[in-house]
Design an enzyme around this catalytic site. Structure first.
Site, mmCIF file in Angstrom:
data_model
loop_
_atom_site.group_PDB
_atom_site.id
_atom_site.type_symbol
_atom_site.label_atom_id
_atom_site.label_comp_id
_atom_site.label_asym_id
_atom_site.label_seq_id
_atom_site.Cartn_x
_atom_site.Cartn_y
_atom_site.Cartn_z
ATOM 1 N N CYS A 1 0.827 -1.200 0.000
ATOM 2 C CA CYS A 1 0.000 0.000 0.000
ATOM 3 C C CYS A 1 0.869 1.261 0.000
ATOM 4 O O CYS A 1 1.616 1.482 -0.941
ATOM 5 C CB CYS A 1 -0.999 -0.041 1.159
ATOM 6 S SG CYS A 1 -2.397 1.112 0.903
ATOM 7 N N GLU B 1 -3.883 -8.871 3.260
ATOM 8 C CA GLU B 1 -3.803 -9.442 4.611
ATOM 9 C C GLU B 1 -4.945 -9.011 5.527
ATOM 10 O O GLU B 1 -5.080 -9.533 6.647
ATOM 11 C CB GLU B 1 -2.460 -9.054 5.260
ATOM 12 C CG GLU B 1 -2.369 -7.627 5.775
ATOM 13 C CD GLU B 1 -2.152 -6.583 4.698
ATOM 14 O OE1 GLU B 1 -2.204 -5.380 5.021
ATOM 15 O OE2 GLU B 1 -1.933 -6.958 3.520
ATOM 16 N N HIS C 1 -4.452 -4.391 0.320
ATOM 17 C CA HIS C 1 -4.200 -5.037 1.606
ATOM 18 C C HIS C 1 -4.783 -6.456 1.616
ATOM 19 O O HIS C 1 -5.801 -6.716 2.262
ATOM 20 C CB HIS C 1 -4.833 -4.232 2.744
ATOM 21 C CG HIS C 1 -4.107 -2.984 3.090
ATOM 22 N ND1 HIS C 1 -2.962 -2.976 3.852
ATOM 23 C CD2 HIS C 1 -4.369 -1.698 2.778
ATOM 24 C CE1 HIS C 1 -2.542 -1.735 4.013
ATOM 25 N NE2 HIS C 1 -3.363 -0.938 3.356
#
Length: 307
Positions: free
Chosen positions: A142, A237, A235
């Site tokens: 990011c 995760e 993102h």
């Protein structure tokens, strides 16, 4: 196989509750193998949440991974207890003579600032320069991706007219890339950012390869031609409730924020989010560790060539 972390790290209880194999120091040193040494530069304000998210993704691999956590010495964290940082984090001066198989540089909520206006920018530049000779493969996430693309290649970031917020479909450009081995033709990734990189800027640099994009979210995955640096703008995760927590936090502050796209059923924030990115996220981190860290890193980091 396990991920090796300190016994008292808060993420341990969460991961063990999910039946994720974490290993104690004692057990790890009695295995006859060299673990992968992985460094995480955690720039997120909610550091414990980010630790847990990343460790969860890094754990599903037949490799033993020893993780160290890095913080910025030039920035005082306002959202993480100082005792946690003192117990589990190190600073660049303490590790700059070490070498690592892999490194992750996370995002940070500073997108609306010029890079030079971020208080820890000079220190981050020193770290990114250091990775050229001390880290075999670095994954930028990011804002960390935008920072890396700007530092290494001079590629600027651009402000968006409104926040890019939601879970978006993506397609693979380099279908033969091991990074996306096993992926479906369309895969989903959460995004939450106010800035973007432009496709033409990436394509103008022959040292970079565009790997995946989204019609709605733009550039997603880029790597250096030598496979030493990876940049992702989303993102993968994120937890199932991360975007919801961010949305309701901002609503409670009275901020003007749209409902995250493609996230709540019927775009109704009273409904539970539908998770469509978990399997792709797991595969992404596993592929990076396997194909770009484990299979290519020198066995002896101090005598192998890192250029």
């Amino acid at each position: 196989m396990p991920i090796k972390i300190p016994d008292s790290l808060p993420a341990r209880a969460t991961l063990e509750g999910e039946n994720i194999f974490v290993m104690t120091e004692y057990r790890a040193i009695h295995q006859d193998m060299r673990p992968l040494n992985l460094l995480i530069l955690n720039l997120m304000p909610t550091k414990i949440v980010t630790e847990t998210q990343l460790l969860r993704k890094l754990s599903n691999t037949p490799l033993q991974i020893q993780v160290e956590l890095l913080q910025m010495a030039s920035h005082v964290s306002q959202n993480t207890d100082a005792s946690h940082l003192a117990s589990f984090y190190t600073t660049f001066d303490q590790i700059k003579d070490k070498r690592y198989d892999g490194m992750i540089i996370t995002g940070a909520p500073v997108e609306n600032l010029d890079f030079a206006d971020v208080d820890y920018w000079p220190e981050l530049c020193d770290i990114m320069e250091w990775t050229k000779t001390h880290v075999h493969s670095t994954l930028h996430v990011c804002w960390g991706a935008q920072a890396g693309l700007y530092y290494h290649y001079g590629i600027p970031k651009y402000s968006l007219p409104k926040k890019l917020f939601g879970v978006f479909p993506h397609t693979i450009i380099k279908k033969q890339s091991p990074l996306f081995r096993g992926f479906d033709d369309i895969f989903y990734v959460p995004h939450s950012r106010h800035t973007e990189n432009h496709l033409d800027d990436i394509l103008d640099r022959p040292e970079l390869e565009l790997l995946a994009v989204s019609d709605e979210a733009g550039v997603f995955a880029v790597k250096s031609e030598n496979n030493r640096r990876f940049f992702i703008t989303g993102h993968p995760e994120y937890d199932p409730d991360t975007l919801a927590n961010e949305y309701f936090r901002d609503i409670n502050k009275g901020l003007d924020i749209d409902v995250p796209k493609h996230y709540f059923p019927g775009d109704d924030p009273q409904q539970s989010p539908v998770v469509r990115w978990r399997s792709a996220a797991q595969l992404f981190y596993t592929n990076w560790l396997n194909y770009y860290v484990y299979q290519t890193t020198p066995y002896d980091l101090y005598h192998g060539q890192l250029q």
